[in-house]
Design a protein around this motif. Structure first.
Motif, PDB file in Angstrom:
ATOM      1  N   ASN A   4       0.824  -1.205   0.000  1.00  0.00           N
ATOM      2  CA  ASN A   4       0.000   0.000   0.000  1.00  0.00           C
ATOM      3  C   ASN A   4       0.857   1.254   0.000  1.00  0.00           C
ATOM      4  N   LYS A   5       1.995   1.202   0.677  1.00  0.00           N
ATOM      5  CA  LYS A   5       2.891   2.360   0.751  1.00  0.00           C
ATOM      6  C   LYS A   5       3.392   2.740  -0.646  1.00  0.00           C
ATOM      7  N   LYS A   6       3.721   1.748  -1.458  1.00  0.00           N
ATOM      8  CA  LYS A   6       4.200   2.005  -2.814  1.00  0.00           C
ATOM      9  C   LYS A   6       3.082   2.570  -3.686  1.00  0.00           C
ATOM     10  N   LYS A   7       1.881   2.016  -3.542  1.00  0.00           N
ATOM     11  CA  LYS A   7       0.736   2.527  -4.298  1.00  0.00           C
ATOM     12  C   LYS A   7       0.432   3.961  -3.891  1.00  0.00           C
ATOM     13  N   GLU A   8       0.472   4.231  -2.582  1.00  0.00           N
ATOM     14  CA  GLU A   8       0.215   5.585  -2.097  1.00  0.00           C
ATOM     15  C   GLU A   8       1.238   6.570  -2.646  1.00  0.00           C
ATOM     16  N   GLU A  12       0.216   9.722  -4.963  1.00  0.00           N
ATOM     17  CA  GLU A  12       0.575  11.072  -4.535  1.00  0.00           C
ATOM     18  C   GLU A  12       1.475  11.752  -5.571  1.00  0.00           C
ATOM     19  N   THR A  13       2.386  11.001  -6.176  1.00  0.00           N
ATOM     20  CA  THR A  13       3.259  11.555  -7.204  1.00  0.00           C
ATOM     21  C   THR A  13       2.438  12.044  -8.392  1.00  0.00           C
ATOM     22  N   VAL A  32      12.209   8.475 -16.714  1.00  0.00           N
ATOM     23  CA  VAL A  32      11.918   7.077 -17.048  1.00  0.00           C
ATOM     24  C   VAL A  32      11.746   6.214 -15.798  1.00  0.00           C
ATOM     25  N   ALA A  33      12.600   6.400 -14.807  1.00  0.00           N
ATOM     26  CA  ALA A  33      12.529   5.568 -13.600  1.00  0.00           C
ATOM     27  C   ALA A  33      11.227   5.806 -12.841  1.00  0.00           C
ATOM     28  N   THR A  34      10.846   7.067 -12.672  1.00  0.00           N
ATOM     29  CA  THR A  34       9.618   7.387 -11.948  1.00  0.00           C
ATOM     30  C   THR A  34       8.401   6.859 -12.690  1.00  0.00           C
ATOM     31  N   MET A  35       8.351   7.087 -13.990  1.00  0.00           N
ATOM     32  CA  MET A  35       7.227   6.607 -14.806  1.00  0.00           C
ATOM     33  C   MET A  35       7.126   5.086 -14.720  1.00  0.00           C
ATOM     34  N   SER A  36       8.235   4.401 -14.783  1.00  0.00           N
ATOM     35  CA  SER A  36       8.242   2.936 -14.710  1.00  0.00           C
ATOM     36  C   SER A  36       7.745   2.441 -13.354  1.00  0.00           C
ATOM     37  N   ARG A  37       8.144   3.111 -12.280  1.00  0.00           N
ATOM     38  CA  ARG A  37       7.694   2.721 -10.941  1.00  0.00           C
ATOM     39  C   ARG A  37       6.191   2.934 -10.798  1.00  0.00           C
ATOM     40  N   LEU A  42       0.836   0.745 -10.209  1.00  0.00           N
ATOM     41  CA  LEU A  42      -0.584   1.013 -10.476  1.00  0.00           C
ATOM     42  C   LEU A  42      -1.112   0.420 -11.782  1.00  0.00           C
ATOM     43  N   GLY A  43      -0.244  -0.112 -12.614  1.00  0.00           N
ATOM     44  CA  GLY A  43      -0.693  -0.697 -13.874  1.00  0.00           C
ATOM     45  C   GLY A  43      -0.509   0.248 -15.039  1.00  0.00           C
TER      46      GLY A  43
END
Length: 60
Positions: A4-8, A12-13, A32-37, A42-43
């Motif tokens: 849940n922490k990663k999804k949150e 938020e980002t 690229v790294a942020t978009m990939s994460r 989240l899919g």
């Protein structure tokens, strides 16, 4: 399973970028790294925007 922490973090980002831009964020608005994460947590991009409450789900 994604925590849940990663999804949150991803939600938020996306919301912060939406507020900053004043429009829906695009994949190209992130490095690229942020978009990939975000996509990993989240899919696909449209689903990620829906999860963040930035876009309505497409009706079938």
């Amino acid at each position: 399973m994604i925590s849940n922490k990663k999804k949150e973090w991803a939600i938020e980002t996306l919301r912060q970028k939406n507020e900053e831009l004043g429009s829906l964020p695009k994949k190209t608005d992130f490095d690229v790294a942020t978009m990939s994460r975000i996509k990993a947590f989240l899919g696909p991009w449209p689903r990620a925007l829906e999860a963040a409450g930035l876009k309505d789900a497409k009706k079938k």
